[in-house]
Design an enzyme around this catalytic site. Structure first.
Site, PDB file in Angstrom:
ATOM      1  N   CYS A  16      32.190  -3.791  47.783  1.00  0.00           N
ATOM      2  CA  CYS A  16      32.154  -3.190  49.104  1.00  0.00           C
ATOM      3  C   CYS A  16      32.508  -1.709  49.026  1.00  0.00           C
ATOM      4  CB  CYS A  16      33.138  -3.926  50.010  1.00  0.00           C
ATOM      5  SG  CYS A  16      33.134  -3.351  51.705  1.00  0.00           S
ATOM      6  N   PRO A  17      31.770  -0.850  49.660  1.00  0.00           N
ATOM      7  CA  PRO A  17      30.664  -1.067  50.608  1.00  0.00           C
ATOM      8  C   PRO A  17      29.275  -0.942  49.984  1.00  0.00           C
ATOM      9  CG  PRO A  17      31.325   1.197  50.781  1.00  0.00           C
ATOM     10  CD  PRO A  17      32.204   0.550  49.688  1.00  0.00           C
TER      11      PRO A  17
END
Length: 77
Positions: A16-17
């Site tokens: 993430c992200p």
């Protein structure tokens, strides 16, 4: 069930992200109604893809998990 898709994005090994950012970029290069298949290994991506679909209006058609690998099918709005 086999789902048809127009493009595939391999986001395995990314955290993430990055899976969402790469998905956003891939969808931007596609036309409305096309389907993107995304492969990911980040367990947080399940929640992230659900939120991304709600925020962007793109449809999350399917999400599955097998052996800690996640497969998402997103339809471009």
């Amino acid at each position: 069930m086999i789902m048809e898709f127009n493009r595939e994005l391999d986001a395995r090994g990314l955290h993430c992200p990055l899976p969402i950012l790469k998905t956003k970029k891939a969808l931007a290069d596609m036309t409305s109604g096309q389907v993107l298949r995304v492969l990911a290994t980040d367990s947080g991506s399940v929640r992230d893809f659900q939120a991304f679909a709600k925020q962007t209006g793109n449809d999350l058609l399917s999400q599955t998990e097998e052996n800690r690998e996640y497969v998402f099918f997103m339809k471009r709005k």
